[in-house]
Motif scaffolding. Sequence first.
Motif, PDB file in Angstrom:
ATOM      1  N   VAL A 141       0.834  -1.202   0.000  1.00  0.00           N
ATOM      2  CA  VAL A 141       0.000   0.000   0.000  1.00  0.00           C
ATOM      3  C   VAL A 141       0.867   1.250   0.000  1.00  0.00           C
ATOM      4  O   VAL A 141       0.501   2.277  -0.577  1.00  0.00           O
ATOM      5  CB  VAL A 141      -1.001   0.001   1.178  1.00  0.00           C
ATOM      6  N   MET A 142       2.057   1.180   0.616  1.00  0.00           N
ATOM      7  CA  MET A 142       2.961   2.331   0.587  1.00  0.00           C
ATOM      8  C   MET A 142       3.413   2.616  -0.838  1.00  0.00           C
ATOM      9  O   MET A 142       3.551   3.783  -1.241  1.00  0.00           O
ATOM     10  CB  MET A 142       4.170   2.076   1.486  1.00  0.00           C
ATOM     11  N   GLU A 143       3.644   1.589  -1.618  1.00  0.00           N
ATOM     12  CA  GLU A 143       4.026   1.768  -3.023  1.00  0.00           C
ATOM     13  C   GLU A 143       2.931   2.532  -3.771  1.00  0.00           C
ATOM     14  O   GLU A 143       3.222   3.432  -4.573  1.00  0.00           O
ATOM     15  CB  GLU A 143       4.270   0.411  -3.674  1.00  0.00           C
ATOM     16  N   LYS A 144       1.670   2.198  -3.500  1.00  0.00           N
ATOM     17  CA  LYS A 144       0.554   2.895  -4.140  1.00  0.00           C
ATOM     18  C   LYS A 144       0.468   4.349  -3.668  1.00  0.00           C
ATOM     19  O   LYS A 144       0.153   5.257  -4.455  1.00  0.00           O
ATOM     20  CB  LYS A 144      -0.751   2.169  -3.839  1.00  0.00           C
ATOM     21  N   LEU A 145       0.749   4.579  -2.400  1.00  0.00           N
ATOM     22  CA  LEU A 145       0.728   5.942  -1.864  1.00  0.00           C
ATOM     23  C   LEU A 145       1.842   6.791  -2.477  1.00  0.00           C
ATOM     24  O   LEU A 145       1.638   7.974  -2.778  1.00  0.00           O
ATOM     25  CB  LEU A 145       0.861   5.905  -0.340  1.00  0.00           C
ATOM     26  N   ILE A 146       3.000   6.189  -2.663  1.00  0.00           N
ATOM     27  CA  ILE A 146       4.112   6.906  -3.284  1.00  0.00           C
ATOM     28  C   ILE A 146       3.751   7.306  -4.718  1.00  0.00           C
ATOM     29  O   ILE A 146       3.983   8.439  -5.154  1.00  0.00           O
ATOM     30  CB  ILE A 146       5.394   6.047  -3.262  1.00  0.00           C
ATOM     31  N   GLU A 147       3.158   6.373  -5.451  1.00  0.00           N
ATOM     32  CA  GLU A 147       2.739   6.663  -6.827  1.00  0.00           C
ATOM     33  C   GLU A 147       1.743   7.816  -6.866  1.00  0.00           C
ATOM     34  O   GLU A 147       1.850   8.721  -7.704  1.00  0.00           O
ATOM     35  CB  GLU A 147       2.126   5.417  -7.456  1.00  0.00           C
ATOM     36  N   ALA A 148       0.769   7.784  -5.963  1.00  0.00           N
ATOM     37  CA  ALA A 148      -0.255   8.827  -5.938  1.00  0.00           C
ATOM     38  C   ALA A 148       0.331  10.175  -5.535  1.00  0.00           C
ATOM     39  O   ALA A 148      -0.018  11.223  -6.101  1.00  0.00           O
ATOM     40  CB  ALA A 148      -1.383   8.426  -4.983  1.00  0.00           C
ATOM     41  N   TYR A 149       1.236  10.161  -4.564  1.00  0.00           N
ATOM     42  CA  TYR A 149       1.848  11.414  -4.092  1.00  0.00           C
ATOM     43  C   TYR A 149       2.700  12.052  -5.184  1.00  0.00           C
ATOM     44  O   TYR A 149       2.695  13.278  -5.362  1.00  0.00           O
ATOM     45  CB  TYR A 149       2.694  11.136  -2.856  1.00  0.00           C
ATOM     46  N   LYS A 150       3.435  11.250  -5.933  1.00  0.00           N
ATOM     47  CA  LYS A 150       4.300  11.787  -6.975  1.00  0.00           C
ATOM     48  C   LYS A 150       3.497  12.411  -8.113  1.00  0.00           C
ATOM     49  O   LYS A 150       4.021  13.245  -8.865  1.00  0.00           O
ATOM     50  CB  LYS A 150       5.245  10.704  -7.486  1.00  0.00           C
ATOM     51  N   GLU A 151       2.232  12.039  -8.223  1.00  0.00           N
ATOM     52  CA  GLU A 151       1.381  12.690  -9.220  1.00  0.00           C
ATOM     53  C   GLU A 151       1.066  14.130  -8.817  1.00  0.00           C
ATOM     54  O   GLU A 151       0.935  15.001  -9.677  1.00  0.00           O
ATOM     55  CB  GLU A 151       0.076  11.906  -9.404  1.00  0.00           C
ATOM     56  N   VAL A 152       0.962  14.381  -7.508  1.00  0.00           N
ATOM     57  CA  VAL A 152       0.685  15.748  -7.051  1.00  0.00           C
ATOM     58  C   VAL A 152       1.973  16.503  -6.727  1.00  0.00           C
ATOM     59  O   VAL A 152       1.985  17.730  -6.690  1.00  0.00           O
ATOM     60  CB  VAL A 152      -0.255  15.756  -5.822  1.00  0.00           C
TER      61      VAL A 152
END
Length: 305
Positions: free
Chosen positions: A208-219
């Motif tokens: 889930v941290m990997e998914k959070l990192i992906e989402a954060y890097k979009e913003v």
Amino acid sequence: MKLKKFIATLAVVGMVAGMAVGCGSKEETAKADNGEKTESASDWDSSMDITIVSREDGSGTRGAFIELFGVEEKKDGEKVDMTTEEAQITNSTSVMMTTVAGDEYAIGYVSLGSLDESVKALKIDGAEATAENIKNDTYKVSRPFNIVTKKGSENEVAKDFVSYIMSKEGQQVVSDNGYIGDDSAAAYAGSKPAGKIVVGGSSSVSPVMEKLIEAYKEVNPDAEIELQTTDSTTGVTSTIDGSYDIGMASRELKDEETAEVEGQVMATDGIAVIVNKANTTDELSSEQVKTIYTGEALTWDEVVK
């Protein structure tokens, strides 16, 4: 190979050979030559030894599991892990699932959010292992996912990423990936700083941290985040010594740890007790799970009547 499994293997070989000689079937002989199982040989046998699979020392999932199922007891004022020495030890969630998927008589445990179709999750005390049942408190085998930062740390990227994780957007990522987030979280309003940080720790939190990192890097495309998967204890100790900017722990934090780090619960996760898909068992009680992992029950028919 354990004695029962060795005897069972000899029995299967003898049965196949007998069928080939007795009926003279070329088809059955071909199956035996190719190592294929006949229908009767593939039946799951509850008299077989249980292959107990556990996680390594330092794993937050192991720590939470032994606490929730009572596979520990106090000795001289300290809690002692009573997991049987016969247990096979795996060092990650993925290896745990691969091990159980490859052994018809295995039992293990994984993060609910990491569960896939390769194994079967058992009901525990009558409740299915689902996020909804954790929310309504019918499935009680759950634990927190913590993120930690060192007290006094001023890393702006780490602070901003934590604020994103705990925001409405971050908690939606948590929920979308099968974990339980905070539905009342406020929208992300961070500063989006540039820089690099290292996040590391629990293999249960990593997906889930990997998914959070992906989402954060979009913003915040100016942030560079390295993810290292180890275990919960390493996640905390490496944050304390400065190797990680953010640590991940899939268990409650210890008093000596909270003296050094600031912790926040980023999600709630269940622990799914898993077996091979060939296993005919669908449900166990908490007490039955305990008897398996303490070595009191050695074969499946001792817990499955």
